[in-house]
Design an enzyme around this catalytic site. Structure first.
Site, PDB file in Angstrom:
ATOM      1  N   ASP A 242     -23.342 -33.672  29.662  1.00 16.33           N
ATOM      2  CA  ASP A 242     -22.182 -33.779  28.766  1.00 16.33           C
ATOM      3  C   ASP A 242     -21.202 -34.820  29.258  1.00 16.33           C
ATOM      4  OD1 ASP A 242     -23.242 -31.123  27.766  1.00 16.33           O
ATOM      5  OD2 ASP A 242     -21.576 -31.595  26.424  1.00 16.33           O
ATOM      6  N   ASN A 252     -23.006 -30.342  32.784  1.00 23.76           N
ATOM      7  CA  ASN A 252     -24.015 -30.015  31.763  1.00 23.76           C
ATOM      8  C   ASN A 252     -23.954 -28.510  31.514  1.00 23.76           C
ATOM      9  OD1 ASN A 252     -26.167 -30.867  29.982  1.00 23.76           O
ATOM     10  ND2 ASN A 252     -27.561 -29.781  31.326  1.00 23.76           N
ATOM     11  N   LYS A 253     -24.790 -28.043  30.630  1.00 27.42           N
ATOM     12  CA  LYS A 253     -24.796 -26.634  30.221  1.00 27.42           C
ATOM     13  C   LYS A 253     -24.723 -25.691  31.413  1.00 27.42           C
ATOM     14  CE  LYS A 253     -24.600 -25.237  27.003  1.00 27.42           C
ATOM     15  NZ  LYS A 253     -23.256 -24.798  26.517  1.00 27.42           N
TER      16      LYS A 253
HETATM   17  O1  MRU Z   1     -22.873 -26.282  24.262  1.00 24.78           O
HETATM   18  P1  MRU Z   1     -23.872 -27.322  23.866  1.00 24.78           P
HETATM   19  O2  MRU Z   1     -25.089 -26.768  23.197  1.00 24.78           O
HETATM   20  O3  MRU Z   1     -23.218 -28.447  23.085  1.00 24.78           O
HETATM   21  O4  MRU Z   1     -24.358 -27.956  25.244  1.00 24.78           O
HETATM   22  C1  MRU Z   1     -25.286 -29.001  25.217  1.00 24.78           C
HETATM   23  C2  MRU Z   1     -25.712 -29.450  26.571  1.00 24.78           C
HETATM   24  O5  MRU Z   1     -25.256 -28.964  27.574  1.00 24.78           O
HETATM   25  C3  MRU Z   1     -26.667 -30.605  26.618  1.00 24.78           C
HETATM   26  O6  MRU Z   1     -27.498 -30.505  27.741  1.00 24.78           O
HETATM   27  C4  MRU Z   1     -25.887 -31.925  26.713  1.00 24.78           C
HETATM   28  O7  MRU Z   1     -24.889 -31.989  25.734  1.00 24.78           O
HETATM   29  C5  MRU Z   1     -26.778 -33.094  26.569  1.00 24.78           C
HETATM   30  S1  MRU Z   1     -27.454 -33.237  24.947  1.00 24.78           S
HETATM   31  C6  MRU Z   1     -28.361 -34.660  24.904  1.00 24.78           C
END
Ligand code: MRU
Length: 356
Positions: A242, A252-253
């Site tokens: 992110d 990231n997530k």
């Molecule tokens: O909460 P989300 O579903 O928006 O989180 C998404 C992620 O963490 C992805 O790994 C990240 O945005 C990269 S998407 C190419």
């Protein structure tokens, strides 16, 4: 595995028809394929906040189209003083999700194209800019997919987390872009995907996306990852991002940090895959990245069913930060950076073009 991937990985969650934005409702997949239509900037902001669309690059592109709608709304309020109203509407979109840097990045790109003294021209350049960002993201994902696949050994088993696929981008995906490119080259044995609680981006979205493309996939609970890694099957943990700070720390997530720590413990290599637009040189290190916390209901309920004990306190950060030292390689459309560090990232981005 031979080349089992069809050429049809053309899943695209964002459609612009010149008047309205259509978003594939990711809250309902894979049960239902329903499109949400956004005809004004406020409905775009709501769609981002409510996770109709998610994934950092997809959020950025959606926001860009939201800015096109915002400018059209502002033009109706005043042809002369439309700018103030436009910036206010853009600020509403910008405030929706704080961690994904692509959101602010895309809106900044849009604002750069605006000429306050020339409304008609601005309306045209804004739309062209949004479409250009969309095309550039898809092209970047195909390029980074190839850079990443070049690092994958034959017969590899890959573990991925969340959904960093076509659904999370302008198409093809980042982490799943590498998976797609590696599968096309016949390098994959199988992909393991975590469920990714509490939104189940892994079991709902990654599983749907890869199975649609004929890529073999095995689902596991996050809590099974250590045991899987101990089996020695996994050669790479491959995830999206992110926001990548200037020193290579990666937001990231939530759960990525746990998986990267486990990967280090079990000698599994960690690949972070993101377009250069996700690298934020203005944020020096991971501690400075804002981490979104979401509603407690996401943990206490599954859909409308309460599963948690009544009255329990909840901690629900939806991202975490993996320190750069746990990352084996950062892959972008501009190339790969082994063991990312501030000088190496700066060097990579020296040639960053303005299109992306
Ligand atoms: O909460 P989300 O579903 O928006 O989180 C998404 C992620 O963490 C992805 O790994 C990240 O945005 C990269 S998407 C190419």
């Amino acid at each position: 595995m031979s080349s089992i991937v069809s050429e049809r990985s053309e899943i695209s969650p964002i459609l612009w028809d010149g008047e309205k934005l259509k978003l594939l409702d990711q809250r309902l997949l894979p049960r239902e394929r329903k499109w949400v239509e956004c005809r004004d900037s406020l409905s775009v902001a709501r769609a981002i906040e409510d996770m109709v669309v998610r994934g950092a690059p997809a959020i950025g592109l959606t926001a860009a189209y939201g800015a096109v709608l915002a400018a059209r709304e502002s033009a109706q309020s005043s042809k002369i003083a439309w700018g103030k109203d436009f910036f206010h509407r853009v600020a509403v979109i910008r405030a929706t999700r704080p961690t994904a840097v692509n959101l602010g990045w895309a809106l900044d790109k849009m604002i750069e194209t605006v000429s306050l003294s020339n409304l008609d021209q601005s309306l045209v350049t804004l739309e062209n800019c949004a479409i250009g960002l969309h095309k550039a993201d898809l092209a970047a994902n195909k390029a980074l997919g190839d850079f990443g696949a070049a690092l994958i050994e034959p017969s590899s088993c890959i573990l991925t987390h969340c959904n960093a696929g076509a659904l999370a981008t302008g198409g093809y995906g980042t982490a799943l872009g590498v998976v797609r490119s590696a599968a096309r080259r016949g390098l994959l044995d199988t992909v393991f995907a975590t469920e990714t609680r509490p939104w189940f981006q892994g079991s709902r979205l990654t599983a749907w996306e890869l199975l649609e493309d004929g890529i073999p996939l095995t689902l596991l609970a996050e809590s099974a990852a250590a045991w899987l890694m101990k089996s020695g099957k996994i050669s790479w943990l491959i995830v999206g991002a992110d926001r990548v700070a200037a020193n290579g720390d990666v937001a990231n997530k939530i759960g990525t940090y746990s998986l990267a720590s486990l990967a280090s413990q079990h000698s599994v290599k960690v690949m972070v895959v993101a377009p250069s637009s996700t690298i934020d040189l203005k944020t020096a290190k991971g501690e400075l990245i804002p981490i979104e916390e979401r509603n407690s209901r996401e943990l206490t309920h599954i859909n409308d069913l309460r599963v948690a004990a009544e009255g329990v306190d909840v901690f629900n950060p939806v991202f975490d930060v993996t320190p750069a030292e746990l990352v084996s390689v950062l892959v972008t459309e501009m190339g790969s950076v082994p063991r990312p560090s501030a000088p190496a990232i700066e060097n990579l981005l020296k040639n960053r073009v303005t299109g992306l």
